[in-house]
Write a protein that holds these residues in place. Structure first.
Motif, PDB file in Angstrom:
ATOM      1  N   ILE A  68      22.346  38.097  49.586  1.00 30.14           N
ATOM      2  CA  ILE A  68      23.419  39.061  49.317  1.00 30.14           C
ATOM      3  C   ILE A  68      23.217  39.721  47.956  1.00 30.14           C
ATOM      4  O   ILE A  68      23.312  40.946  47.811  1.00 30.14           O
ATOM      5  N   ALA A  69      22.949  38.903  46.939  1.00 29.08           N
ATOM      6  CA  ALA A  69      22.813  39.428  45.579  1.00 29.08           C
ATOM      7  C   ALA A  69      21.591  40.316  45.416  1.00 29.08           C
ATOM      8  O   ALA A  69      21.591  41.230  44.592  1.00 29.08           O
ATOM      9  N   ASN A  70      20.558  40.061  46.203  1.00 33.73           N
ATOM     10  CA  ASN A  70      19.321  40.826  46.074  1.00 33.73           C
ATOM     11  C   ASN A  70      19.497  42.291  46.457  1.00 33.73           C
ATOM     12  O   ASN A  70      18.657  43.129  46.135  1.00 33.73           O
ATOM     13  N   THR A  71      20.594  42.614  47.140  1.00 35.43           N
ATOM     14  CA  THR A  71      20.887  44.011  47.455  1.00 35.43           C
ATOM     15  C   THR A  71      21.433  44.768  46.251  1.00 35.43           C
ATOM     16  O   THR A  71      21.596  45.988  46.301  1.00 35.43           O
ATOM     17  N   GLY A  72      21.745  44.024  45.173  1.00 35.44           N
ATOM     18  CA  GLY A  72      22.340  44.644  43.997  1.00 35.44           C
ATOM     19  C   GLY A  72      23.854  44.649  44.040  1.00 35.44           C
ATOM     20  O   GLY A  72      24.513  45.112  43.103  1.00 35.44           O
ATOM     21  N   GLN A  73      24.425  44.106  45.105  1.00 35.98           N
ATOM     22  CA  GLN A  73      25.877  44.089  45.266  1.00 35.98           C
ATOM     23  C   GLN A  73      26.500  43.008  44.384  1.00 35.98           C
ATOM     24  O   GLN A  73      25.982  41.893  44.280  1.00 35.98           O
ATOM     25  N   ILE A  74      27.627  43.330  43.737  1.00 38.25           N
ATOM     26  CA  ILE A  74      28.416  42.359  42.987  1.00 38.25           C
ATOM     27  C   ILE A  74      29.660  42.046  43.813  1.00 38.25           C
ATOM     28  O   ILE A  74      30.493  42.917  44.049  1.00 38.25           O
ATOM     29  N   THR A  75      29.759  40.815  44.277  1.00 42.73           N
ATOM     30  CA  THR A  75      30.875  40.402  45.128  1.00 42.73           C
ATOM     31  C   THR A  75      31.943  39.738  44.274  1.00 42.73           C
ATOM     32  O   THR A  75      31.648  38.800  43.527  1.00 42.73           O
ATOM     33  N   VAL A  76      33.168  40.235  44.373  1.00 36.38           N
ATOM     34  CA  VAL A  76      34.281  39.726  43.569  1.00 36.38           C
ATOM     35  C   VAL A  76      35.305  39.072  44.483  1.00 36.38           C
ATOM     36  O   VAL A  76      35.717  39.667  45.486  1.00 36.38           O
ATOM     37  N   TYR A  77      35.693  37.860  44.159  1.00 34.26           N
ATOM     38  CA  TYR A  77      36.704  37.136  44.933  1.00 34.26           C
ATOM     39  C   TYR A  77      37.934  36.936  44.059  1.00 34.26           C
ATOM     40  O   TYR A  77      37.871  36.328  42.999  1.00 34.26           O
ATOM     41  N   GLN A  78      39.067  37.469  44.490  1.00 34.51           N
ATOM     42  CA  GLN A  78      40.299  37.416  43.711  1.00 34.51           C
ATOM     43  C   GLN A  78      41.093  36.167  44.083  1.00 34.51           C
ATOM     44  O   GLN A  78      41.530  36.015  45.227  1.00 34.51           O
ATOM     45  N   MET A  79      41.301  35.296  43.110  1.00 36.38           N
ATOM     46  CA  MET A  79      42.101  34.100  43.335  1.00 36.38           C
ATOM     47  C   MET A  79      43.579  34.491  43.372  1.00 36.38           C
ATOM     48  O   MET A  79      44.083  35.127  42.451  1.00 36.38           O
ATOM     49  N   GLY A  80      44.272  34.115  44.434  1.00 33.79           N
ATOM     50  CA  GLY A  80      45.676  34.466  44.559  1.00 33.79           C
ATOM     51  C   GLY A  80      45.901  35.934  44.832  1.00 33.79           C
ATOM     52  O   GLY A  80      47.035  36.419  44.719  1.00 33.79           O
ATOM     53  N   GLU A  81      44.834  36.671  45.127  1.00 35.89           N
ATOM     54  CA  GLU A  81      44.887  38.091  45.451  1.00 35.89           C
ATOM     55  C   GLU A  81      45.374  38.959  44.296  1.00 35.89           C
ATOM     56  O   GLU A  81      45.816  40.072  44.488  1.00 35.89           O
ATOM     57  N   TRP A  82      45.291  38.431  43.081  1.00 37.24           N
ATOM     58  CA  TRP A  82      45.571  39.239  41.895  1.00 37.24           C
ATOM     59  C   TRP A  82      44.247  39.677  41.301  1.00 37.24           C
ATOM     60  O   TRP A  82      43.368  38.857  41.053  1.00 37.24           O
ATOM     61  N   SER A  83      44.114  40.960  41.034  1.00 33.75           N
ATOM     62  CA  SER A  83      42.848  41.470  40.503  1.00 33.75           C
ATOM     63  C   SER A  83      42.733  41.163  39.012  1.00 33.75           C
ATOM     64  O   SER A  83      43.720  40.864  38.337  1.00 33.75           O
ATOM     65  N   ALA A  84      41.530  41.224  38.498  1.00 33.76           N
ATOM     66  CA  ALA A  84      41.287  41.045  37.064  1.00 33.76           C
ATOM     67  C   ALA A  84      41.881  42.228  36.303  1.00 33.76           C
ATOM     68  O   ALA A  84      41.939  43.345  36.822  1.00 33.76           O
ATOM     69  N   PRO A  85      42.356  42.025  35.086  1.00 35.00           N
ATOM     70  CA  PRO A  85      42.303  40.786  34.305  1.00 35.00           C
ATOM     71  C   PRO A  85      43.532  39.908  34.448  1.00 35.00           C
ATOM     72  O   PRO A  85      43.662  38.927  33.733  1.00 35.00           O
TER      73      PRO A  85
END
Length: 603
Positions: A68-85
């Motif tokens: 997955i990472a080799n495609t250059g994609q950055i996968t983000v998983y939101q804990m509790g569905e709240w986005s960063a920060p």
């Protein structure tokens, strides 16, 4: 099948944490008798089976992350569905996938070897092993500084128990020292986080990096001071000098499989230095202090490690000092602060981890065949498997000293190639070459003591030494030599596939320096394209919550952008908050696009 694939894509980053976590809980629920009863306990085969299946599943997951990472994609998983920060996020990129693959590539052979016998010498070995993997995986995946602290504590608590596995007075004494040092490091970690949060107002890595340039002078200096405190903490974990004296003695008393798996723990510190100090605190002032200090520390650590190896009196301490020297080499590469050097460091980190683990496993083989001499560097009778052990030692020595055509040689060549633009080029080349030469001398000294100068075994049946020699095992401990060969074979393959691996490492170094890419992937934006963040930071601002009363929130309009629709409609968003969101949306001015604009003359 579609539902499973959708589930996998949605929850990918957290699976490497959940797999060892659930395995640990399951093993604890399974129960554990006293350590003396483990060999006869009917549940022991179940523990081993569950544990091995889990690490194999973890390895498969880590390899899928690489794809997955080799495609250059950055996968983000939101804990509790709240986005960063505002919420904690897990971030899967090339670097985290690379380190996870290394972790499980080491964990599989080490656990397979430990399951032959070592796991019966103490309770909860398998559960603690997986808690350790959980902490390491979380540290590599988290995108939040405080969450990094949490996962550090998880892996450290597991390491405290594993260090004492097998019991013994020396393990307990040095275990106390190890715990004390890491408790001090944890306290410093919290101090550094407090300084960063107090000045920046955020602990999300991407957000802190973005906001550093917006701080006023006093806040900026306070944030840099916090970052440097974190550097000290990570340096303790990585065992760099002058805070790394604990490693050779501590790892020397650990049981063989524990010492082998601990080789990845120093790399967690290296990873944190690269991820946090190398990319988050990347403004001119921070980098000027960081790069100059790190280069000097790296050079000193590298030369100190090999000098310590020359004077080591035990084989396990010899390995510990060689690990210190390799850590210095990694710090030198990171301190050069260019893409080529960082990619070289990533290539070398795999080599240094796997060869050190193989060497610690080899120490177990030597100890079992030398009787009362154990791993002390003293002349003893020849081992019963002298030829096989000598050949294995010779291979490990060539790899670890960095001689061609092995991976250690390639890693050092990549690092030396990256010195072209460094003002420390002459120092780096000189130290790396001197360390390599001294490493050869150190390995030659140990080889002479263990093999070439070994005396003939006692032949007189009347002498006690004869009976002691006959009592020694004819072969290596079960699975010990096979686990070593598996790691060495992996390093051979690492050389064969050096080109694509180095290409991946270069792409990784480029990606972690692309701050705009991280901000785009991790931070949400408002309707005007600005990152939704906590600035300007107002310590007196108290947002309204369901349980804290009704307080006017001027930022309510941003809430739909940072949480999911399901969370927005959930019971924890009060009616008062919902009304504020609706009112602010109605009051917000709209910005027309060019098609809606008309010339003034037409009116």
């Amino acid at each position: 099948m579609f539902d499973f694939y959708h589930f996998w894509q949605t929850h990918t980053p957290i699976l490497s944490i959940l797999i060892p976590a659930f395995t640990s809980f399951l093993l604890l629920i399974l129960g554990n008798p006293g350590s003396g009863s483990l060999k006869q306990d009917w549940r022991q085969p179940w523990r081993r089976g569950i544990s091995l299946i889990s690490v194999i599943l973890g390895l498969i997951t880590a390899l899928s992350y690489l794809v997955i990472a080799n495609t250059g994609q950055i996968t983000v998983y939101q804990m509790g569905e709240w986005s960063a920060p505002f919420g904690i996020v897990l971030v899967l990129d090339r670097l985290s996938a690379f380190m996870l693959a290394l972790t499980y590539a080491l964990a599989v052979p080490v656990l397979w070897y430990a399951s032959a016998n070592w796991d019966t010498r103490g309770r909860y070995f398998h559960a603690m092993f997986h808690f350790l993997l959980m902490g390491i995986s979380g540290a590599f995946l988290t995108g939040d500084l405080f969450n990094l602290f949490v996962f550090f504590e998880i892996l450290l608590m597991a390491s405290y128990v594993l260090l004492l596995h097998g019991q013994g007075r020396q393990r307990f004494q040095l275990g106390v020292h190890y715990v004390t040092i890491n408790l001090l490091a944890s306290a410093l970690f919290l101090v550094g986080l407090g300084m960063i949060y107090g000045s920046v107002g955020s602990l999300n890595m991407a957000d802190v990096g973005r906001l550093m340039s917006t701080l006023d002078s006093d806040q900026h200096k306070l944030a840099i001071a916090g970052g440097l405190i974190l550097f000290v903490v990570f340096g303790i974990k990585a065992a760099m000098l002058p805070v790394g004296f604990w490693l050779p003695k501590t790892y020397a008393v650990a049981s063989t499989p524990v010492a082998a798996i601990f080789t990845i723990m120093t790399k967690v510190g290296i990873y944190a230095i690269l991820r946090v100090n190398g990319t988050v605190f990347d403004d001119a002032m921070a980098q000027s202090i960081f790069k100059n200090c790190l280069m000097v520390i790296g050079l000193i650590t590298s030369i100190y490690g090999v000098i310590g190896a020359l004077g080591a009196d035990r084989l396990r301490r010899f390995v510990g000092f060689m690990v210190l020297s390799s850590i210095g080499t990694l710090l030198i590469a990171i301190a050069m602060f260019n893409t080529q050097a960082w990619s070289a460091a990533l290539y070398y980190v795999v080599h240094s981890t796997l060869i050190a683990a193989a060497f610690y496993l080899f120490c177990g083989w030597i100890t079992s065949q030398r009787g009362a001499f154990k791993d002390h560097l003293k002349v003893s009778p020849k081992m019963k498997q002298e030829k096989a052990a000598a050949f294995t030692y010779f291979t490990i020595a060539l790899m670890m000293a960095g001689l061609p055509p092995f991976s250690g040689f390639l890693g050092k060549v990549f690092i030396l190639q990256a010195t072209a633009e460094s003002p420390y080029q002459a120092w780096i080349i000189a130290i790396v070459l001197i360390v390599s030469l001294l490493s050869i001398i150190a390995f030659t000294r140990v080889g002479f003591i263990l093999f070439w100068r070994a005396s003939a075994p006692e032949q007189n049946p009347k002498e006690p030494a004869h009976a002691e020699y006959l009592a020694l095992p004819e072969v290596a401990p079960n699975r010990n030599d096979k686990a070593i060969y598996l790691l060495l074979a992996g390093l051979m393959a690492y050389v064969v596939f050096a080109s694509p691996i180095q290409q991946y490492a270069v792409a990784t170094a480029q990606q972690i320096q692309d701050h705009a890419l991280y901000n785009e992937a991790i931070l949400k934006k408002d309707s005007q394209g600005r990152a939704i963040s906590v600035q300007p930071f107002d310590p007196s601002y108290i947002p309204e919550t369901k349980y804290g009363g009704e307080v006017e929130d001027h930022n309510a309009i941003l809430i739909p952008d940072v949480i999911s629709k399901a969370s927005l409609q959930g019971e924890h968003i009060s009616e008062y908050k919902q009304r504020q969101i609706a009112e602010q949306i109605l009051e917000a001015p709209t910005i027309p696009n060019e098609a809606q604009l008309k010339p003034m003359e037409e009116h």
